[in-house]
Motif scaffolding. Structure first.
Motif, short mmCIF file in Angstrom:
data_model
loop_
_atom_site.label_atom_id
_atom_site.label_comp_id
_atom_site.label_asym_id
_atom_site.label_seq_id
_atom_site.Cartn_x
_atom_site.Cartn_y
_atom_site.Cartn_z
N ASN A 172 1.07 -1.10 -0.20
CA ASN A 172 -0.01 -0.02 -0.14
C ASN A 172 0.85 1.37 -0.04
O ASN A 172 0.62 2.11 -0.75
CB ASN A 172 -0.93 0.01 1.21
N LEU A 173 2.02 1.16 0.81
CA LEU A 173 2.76 2.58 0.82
C LEU A 173 3.54 2.46 -0.46
O LEU A 173 4.08 3.56 -0.56
CB LEU A 173 3.79 2.37 2.14
N VAL A 174 3.82 1.49 -1.01
CA VAL A 174 4.57 1.36 -2.37
C VAL A 174 3.63 2.30 -3.43
O VAL A 174 4.17 3.03 -4.16
CB VAL A 174 5.00 0.19 -2.86
N GLU A 175 2.33 1.80 -3.43
CA GLU A 175 1.47 2.51 -4.25
C GLU A 175 1.22 3.98 -4.07
O GLU A 175 1.01 4.91 -4.83
CB GLU A 175 0.00 1.70 -4.15
N LYS A 176 1.21 4.41 -2.59
CA LYS A 176 1.33 5.59 -2.13
C LYS A 176 2.53 6.64 -2.42
O LYS A 176 2.82 7.85 -1.98
CB LYS A 176 0.91 5.76 -0.85
N GLY A 177 3.63 5.83 -3.14
CA GLY A 177 4.86 6.60 -3.45
C GLY A 177 5.80 6.89 -2.26
O GLY A 177 6.78 7.61 -2.25
N VAL A 178 5.55 6.07 -1.08
CA VAL A 178 6.32 6.11 0.14
C VAL A 178 7.68 5.34 0.11
O VAL A 178 8.43 5.55 0.51
CB VAL A 178 5.50 6.13 1.48
N LEU A 179 7.29 3.92 -0.20
CA LEU A 179 8.36 3.03 -0.25
C LEU A 179 8.51 2.50 -1.78
O LEU A 179 7.85 2.81 -2.63
CB LEU A 179 7.94 1.94 0.57
N THR A 180 9.66 1.68 -1.90
CA THR A 180 9.83 1.02 -3.22
C THR A 180 9.87 -0.34 -2.84
O THR A 180 9.99 -0.95 -1.77
CB THR A 180 11.04 1.62 -3.97
N THR A 181 10.10 -1.38 -3.95
CA THR A 181 10.17 -2.68 -3.90
C THR A 181 11.65 -3.19 -4.32
O THR A 181 11.97 -2.99 -5.44
CB THR A 181 8.89 -3.53 -4.46
N GLU A 182 12.28 -3.94 -3.59
CA GLU A 182 13.64 -4.59 -4.04
C GLU A 182 13.62 -5.93 -3.41
O GLU A 182 12.99 -6.58 -2.63
CB GLU A 182 14.53 -3.80 -3.29
N LYS A 183 14.50 -6.49 -4.06
CA LYS A 183 14.81 -8.21 -3.72
C LYS A 183 16.13 -8.34 -2.97
O LYS A 183 17.01 -7.66 -3.43
CB LYS A 183 14.92 -9.04 -5.02
N GLN A 184 16.21 -8.58 -2.00
CA GLN A 184 17.78 -8.88 -0.96
C GLN A 184 17.93 -10.36 -0.83
O GLN A 184 17.24 -11.16 -0.33
CB GLN A 184 17.59 -8.14 0.20
N ASN A 185 19.37 -10.78 -1.06
CA ASN A 185 19.70 -11.93 -0.52
C ASN A 185 19.99 -12.22 0.93
O ASN A 185 21.03 -11.38 1.21
CB ASN A 185 20.63 -12.36 -1.69
N MET A 191 14.55 -12.47 0.21
CA MET A 191 13.36 -11.69 0.60
C MET A 191 12.96 -10.30 0.02
O MET A 191 13.74 -9.43 -0.30
CB MET A 191 13.73 -11.32 2.19
N THR A 192 11.62 -10.24 -0.15
CA THR A 192 11.19 -8.75 -0.87
C THR A 192 11.34 -7.72 0.28
O THR A 192 10.76 -8.06 1.53
CB THR A 192 9.84 -8.97 -1.44
N THR A 193 11.91 -6.82 -0.10
CA THR A 193 11.93 -5.73 1.10
C THR A 193 11.67 -4.23 0.30
O THR A 193 11.19 -4.25 -0.87
CB THR A 193 13.36 -5.31 1.29
N HIS A 194 11.33 -3.37 1.21
CA HIS A 194 10.37 -2.14 0.74
C HIS A 194 11.33 -0.86 1.49
O HIS A 194 10.87 -0.37 2.30
CB HIS A 194 9.07 -2.06 1.28
N PRO A 195 12.52 -0.48 0.94
CA PRO A 195 13.23 0.66 1.24
C PRO A 195 12.44 1.90 1.17
O PRO A 195 11.48 1.99 0.17
CB PRO A 195 14.48 0.55 0.56
N LEU A 196 12.79 2.80 1.90
CA LEU A 196 12.03 4.24 1.91
C LEU A 196 12.55 4.79 0.72
O LEU A 196 13.58 5.08 0.58
CB LEU A 196 12.14 4.87 3.27
N THR A 197 11.50 5.80 -0.04
CA THR A 197 11.75 6.54 -1.09
C THR A 197 11.35 8.02 -0.81
O THR A 197 11.96 8.85 -1.33
CB THR A 197 11.10 5.99 -2.60
N ASN A 198 10.14 8.17 -0.23
CA ASN A 198 9.89 9.38 0.31
C ASN A 198 10.30 9.92 1.63
O ASN A 198 9.20 9.49 2.52
CB ASN A 198 8.39 9.48 0.02
#
Length: 290
Positions: A172-185, A191-198
């Motif tokens: 939801n926060l990705v859709e609202k432009g607050v987070l993004t989606t990445e893959k980390q090993n 694991m899918t992670t969601h670092p902060l973008t905004n």
């Protein structure tokens, strides 16, 4: 000749003063316009922040900015997020507590009552509301937090569990432009992670929590904005409130935690009887503090 010179000099002086006044008015107008632009910008920023639910705000406080996941040692956030859902539903008029009756039942003994199934616009809130509506026998706030978390020994009630809540909130926060989606090993698994973008939205959120217990502190919780009061309680219950206070100086941190403790020391039973109190909010507080 002299009178003509005086009249002309007076005319020049008046023109000079008039032009000066015009410049001052223009300057004031520009300042007012800048203030309006700034206010509009703040309002637009506030609108973005206002669109975040309590669950999203608590998760955002708990997420590591660069890593994009919550602490592996935090075993409180799951229940805290379910408490957020109940309070959010109560704020939106979808649920309430049953009457306390003549003998005045305690908050923890009273059942959650379904009021309206009007869509909330949030999938998880609608899902939780559907469970509350369809349960054959009403449950208490504490029971609903356990059921929605999947912490029940009754196999017939396992279907009430809301799964993948943190991941769904992060999306939801990705859709609202607050987070993004990445893959980390992580050696053995990805694991899918969601670092902060905004960062602006998170900083406004942190500032809001800090100011509530510092510069804008009011001793009476009923004079505080209900959503902000709920956010402070739930952030503490989810063990993420220290993330908001980490940037503070030592004396500010101590004062902030002292005032949070003052809120935690309040008796939810007493506070719930005061005018305009939200009983679901205080029932959730009682669940986490009793």
């Amino acid at each position: 000749m002299t009178s003509l010179t005086q009249r002309s000099s007076g005319l020049v002086q008046r023109r000079t003063e008039a032009s000066r006044n015009d410049r001052e008015k223009a300057t004031e107008g520009e300042e007012e316009e800048r203030e309006r632009d700034g206010q509009e910008e703040d309002e637009r920023a506030g609108d973005k922040e206002a669109r975040l639910t309590l669950m999203e705000e608590v998760l955002l406080l708990g997420l590591k900015d660069r890593e994009g996941y919550t602490s592996f040692w935090n075993d409180c956030i799951s229940a805290g997020l379910r408490g957020c859902m109940l309070i959010e539903l109560a704020f939106r008029g979808r649920i309430s507590l049953e009457s306390g009756g003549m003998r005045r039942k305690s908050l923890l003994a009273r059942k959650v009552i379904f009021k309206s199934d009007a869509p909330t616009g949030d999938v998880m809130l609608d899902e939780a509301l559907k469970h509350i509506k369809e349960t054959p026998t009403p449950e208490t706030v504490q029971s609903w937090i356990e059921l929605l978390s999947g912490e029940t020994w009754n196999p017939l009630k396992l279907h009430f569990q809301l799964r993948n809540v943190r991941e769904r909130l992060a999306k939801n926060l990705v859709e609202k432009g607050v987070l993004t989606t990445e893959k980390q090993n992580f050696l053995l698994f990805d694991m899918t992670t969601h670092p902060l973008t905004n960062n602006n939205i998170k900083q406004r959120l942190i500032k809001k929590v800090q100011e509530a217990v510092l510069d804008k502190w009011v001793k009476d919780p009923h004079r505080m904005d209900k959503r902000l009061l709920a956010l402070i309680y739930l952030a503490h219950s989810a063990d993420v409130i220290e993330n908001a206070f980490a940037p503070l100086l030592d004396d500010q941190y101590d004062l902030a935690m002292k005032r949070v403790r003052q809120l935690l020391d309040l008796d939810p039973e007493v506070e719930s009887t005061k005018p305009n109190a939200n009983e679901i909010l205080w029932a959730v507080v009682a669940t986490f503090t009793k």
